[in-house]
Scaffold this motif. Structure first.
Motif, short mmCIF file in Angstrom:
data_model
loop_
_atom_site.label_atom_id
_atom_site.label_comp_id
_atom_site.label_asym_id
_atom_site.label_seq_id
_atom_site.Cartn_x
_atom_site.Cartn_y
_atom_site.Cartn_z
N LYS A 16 35.90 38.73 -31.70
CA LYS A 16 35.95 39.23 -30.33
C LYS A 16 35.39 40.66 -30.27
O LYS A 16 34.60 40.98 -29.38
CB LYS A 16 37.39 39.19 -29.80
CG LYS A 16 37.51 39.58 -28.34
CD LYS A 16 36.83 38.57 -27.46
CE LYS A 16 36.95 38.96 -26.01
NZ LYS A 16 35.89 38.41 -25.19
N ASP A 33 32.10 35.55 -27.25
CA ASP A 33 32.99 35.14 -26.16
C ASP A 33 33.96 34.07 -26.68
O ASP A 33 33.82 33.57 -27.79
CB ASP A 33 32.21 34.68 -24.93
CG ASP A 33 31.34 33.46 -25.17
OD1 ASP A 33 31.77 32.55 -25.91
OD2 ASP A 33 30.24 33.41 -24.60
N SER A 82 34.40 30.97 -25.96
CA SER A 82 33.85 29.65 -26.29
C SER A 82 33.16 29.69 -27.65
O SER A 82 33.26 28.74 -28.44
CB SER A 82 32.90 29.15 -25.20
OG SER A 82 31.76 29.98 -25.11
N GLN A 83 32.46 30.78 -27.97
CA GLN A 83 31.82 30.92 -29.28
C GLN A 83 32.87 31.00 -30.40
O GLN A 83 32.73 30.37 -31.44
CB GLN A 83 30.93 32.16 -29.32
CG GLN A 83 29.70 32.06 -28.46
CD GLN A 83 28.95 33.38 -28.39
OE1 GLN A 83 29.55 34.44 -28.20
NE2 GLN A 83 27.64 33.31 -28.55
#
Length: 168
Positions: free
Chosen positions: A7, A12, A14-15
């Motif tokens: 992070k 993000d 979703s990644q």
């Protein structure tokens, strides 16, 4: 520490979810399958020591990422995650196999469960300490500190194994 690190590196949710929720577990599974094949050929304790030594590669990889890349991209990060989790799969299977060997025949379930609980507690404690180190000094210092801890842990396992083997 990986979710926070990813992070902070700008990934993000979703990644992070795909990386740690799909790619990492598949890598662990492949590592576990490979370990199942290799352990019978290498022996349990030799496998644990060898696979544990490979953990140095994981730590070194994260040191490289945290020192040499200001904001690594997902495509830069994924190979490191795959290697780290593959090695974790190898090590976990070897560790659990050795834990089964070290369980007393009179109460194997109790012994194995106790050792597993100790390992879970150690991971929780280590995670908390890792977050503290990373918050104060950064991710790279966290992984630099991990290097000697890996070696010390392997030495303790080796000495413990020799003591158990001598007493049996």
């Amino acid at each position: 520490i990986l979710p926070a690190m990813l992070k902070d590196w700008g990934l993000d949710f979703s990644q992070i979810g795909v990386t740690l929720g799909i790619i990492a577990p598949i890598s662990v599974l492949i590592g576990a399958i490979v370990a199942g094949y290799l352990i019978n050929r290498l022996g349990r304790i030799r496998s644990l020591l060898f696979f544990g030594l490979l953990q140095l590669i994981s730590a070194l990889g994260y040191i490289v990422l945290s020192i040499y890349y200001d904001q690594p991209t997902i495509t830069t990060i994924i190979p490191f995650i795959i290697i780290d989790h593959f090695i974790s799969g190898l090590t976990t299977v070897a560790l659990f196999s050795v834990m089964m060997d070290w369980s007393r025949k009179s109460q194997p379930g109790n012994d194995y469960t106790f050792m597993d609980c100790v390992s879970v507690f150690a991971m929780m404690l280590g995670t908390g300490i890792s977050y503290g180190i990373s918050a104060k000094w950064g991710y790279s210092i966290n992984f630099i500190i991990a290097l000697p801890l890996i070696i010390i842990s392997l030495y303790i396992v080796w000495k413990t194994y020799n003591k158990i083997k001598k007493n049996n």
